[in-house]
Design a protein around this motif. Sequence first.
Motif, PDB file in Angstrom:
ATOM      1  N   VAL A   1     -42.660  -0.968 -18.664  1.00  0.00           N
ATOM      2  CA  VAL A   1     -41.227  -1.104 -18.151  1.00  0.00           C
ATOM      3  C   VAL A   1     -40.943  -0.626 -16.925  1.00  0.00           C
ATOM      4  O   VAL A   1     -41.682   0.367 -16.212  1.00  0.00           O
ATOM      5  N   GLY A   2     -39.977  -1.357 -16.226  1.00  0.00           N
ATOM      6  CA  GLY A   2     -39.924  -1.058 -14.850  1.00  0.00           C
ATOM      7  C   GLY A   2     -39.222   0.159 -14.644  1.00  0.00           C
ATOM      8  O   GLY A   2     -38.787   0.879 -15.659  1.00  0.00           O
ATOM      9  N   GLU A   3     -39.355   1.096 -13.568  1.00  0.00           N
ATOM     10  CA  GLU A   3     -38.809   2.231 -13.634  1.00  0.00           C
ATOM     11  C   GLU A   3     -37.313   2.314 -13.609  1.00  0.00           C
ATOM     12  O   GLU A   3     -36.747   3.117 -14.274  1.00  0.00           O
ATOM     13  N   SER A   4     -36.573   1.355 -13.368  1.00  0.00           N
ATOM     14  CA  SER A   4     -35.247   1.395 -13.417  1.00  0.00           C
ATOM     15  C   SER A   4     -34.740   1.617 -15.268  1.00  0.00           C
ATOM     16  O   SER A   4     -33.830   2.331 -15.447  1.00  0.00           O
ATOM     17  N   ILE A   5     -35.606   1.071 -15.863  1.00  0.00           N
ATOM     18  CA  ILE A   5     -35.423   1.168 -17.198  1.00  0.00           C
ATOM     19  C   ILE A   5     -36.301   2.570 -17.832  1.00  0.00           C
ATOM     20  O   ILE A   5     -35.193   3.129 -18.589  1.00  0.00           O
ATOM     21  N   PHE A   6     -37.252   2.675 -17.540  1.00  0.00           N
ATOM     22  CA  PHE A   6     -37.939   3.860 -17.937  1.00  0.00           C
ATOM     23  C   PHE A   6     -37.339   5.415 -17.631  1.00  0.00           C
ATOM     24  O   PHE A   6     -37.036   6.134 -18.419  1.00  0.00           O
ATOM     25  N   PHE A   7     -36.347   5.507 -16.606  1.00  0.00           N
ATOM     26  CA  PHE A   7     -35.915   6.623 -16.194  1.00  0.00           C
ATOM     27  C   PHE A   7     -34.331   6.480 -16.580  1.00  0.00           C
ATOM     28  O   PHE A   7     -33.486   7.227 -16.312  1.00  0.00           O
TER      29      PHE A   7
END
Length: 432
Positions: free
Chosen positions: A375-381
């Motif tokens: 998943v993209g960073e925005s979701i992962f973090f």
Amino acid sequence: MYWESDKECMDREELEQLQLEQLQSTLNRVYSHVPFYRKQFDALGITPEDVGSLDDLARLPFTTKADLRDNYPYGLFAVPMREVVRIHASSGTTGAVTVVGYTRNDIRTWSNLVARILTAGGVTKDDVVQIAFGYGLFTGAFGLHYGAERIGASVIPASSGNTTRQIQIMKDFKTTALVSTPSYALLVGETMQEMGIPVSALSLRYGLFGAEPWSDAMRQEIEGRLGIVATDNYGLSEVIGPGVSGECQERQGLHINEDHFLVEVIDPEKLRPVPPGETGELVITSLTKEAFPMVRYRTHDLSSLLPGPCPCGRTGRRMSRVTGRTDDMLIIKGVNVFPSQIERVLFEIEGTEPHYQIVIDRKGAMDEATVLVEVGESIFFDQMRRQREMVDTIRKRLAHELGISVDVKLVEKKTLGRSEGKAKRVIDNRKL
Ligand SMILES: [Zn+2]
């Protein structure tokens, strides 16, 4: 735009007459020059003279990968070695290496068939074609290379790997068409983004992808990332390599080069033809090959024959995109599962990256499958709540598509290995 309109738009009746004549001559050749075929035919009490119509094809025995292996390396060649000008071998994704050969005529035929497919995909002599398949025993690179040269395009034999260099070449040499596996095209798009190179800096217009199954959703992703028209093409080294079939720009199925190949679709268990439109295993008979003719080769690739004519005017029947292989089929908790089903679901879910892996374990008598999804960073973090919601959505959609429940784990972008050739989607840790 056609490469050979007289062949590609041939009248159906005329085509079938041609196919029958070529089939008879192929059968005569294998019967007299390849002991394996003679034995097979004799065992069934069939001689080439018994084949009087295309329907009689169904009476002939199948040829399998095991037959190729048993006759390793040259046992199925139908000409003496002095007439063979090229040797290739299968990419061996399923373990066994098989050897195939070409006469000078076969190479000419092969180049011509690939030229048809490139033309159908939009490539002309004005294009600069970058071949990002690995050059070697694998037929992909050489097949596309010779076809592109045949058209008169400018060919860059970049080979596979070294993605940043690949992109630099693409930019500096003004590449207009990319040839690779679809998963490699995605990696190129991703790497461009990391290098800060916008699509507008490239001259790319077309992508011709093959050598692994991919979905329409993946096509849209690639087209979006690279700003190209992407077409699918199909072939396998045992039959000729690339050049068996390919999409035109209508992208409604792959036109089969029927004046060179007879294609059947069978039920892989009952070994009988399935009705048109239904999915089954592709079985291919070569009609014009000299060095390495193939009679009813079981490809294990799953596809269907599409009804109706194509708006492009070609009369060759079309096959659907290959959705998987009978031997990719996973049996999880007793249910048949294809990696392509999982891919389709993931592409529909906002925020997932087009990279995933299926890991299967067995705990006691129970199978446990986990799908790892980037998943993209925005979701992962992001907050746990959003992650949980996403896992939940994916799990529900997969359960609906597959009919079994699987675990879902989100992983950070670039956690899963990237492949420069065919993607590795499945890790099966079960000892079956
Ligand atoms: Zn068409």
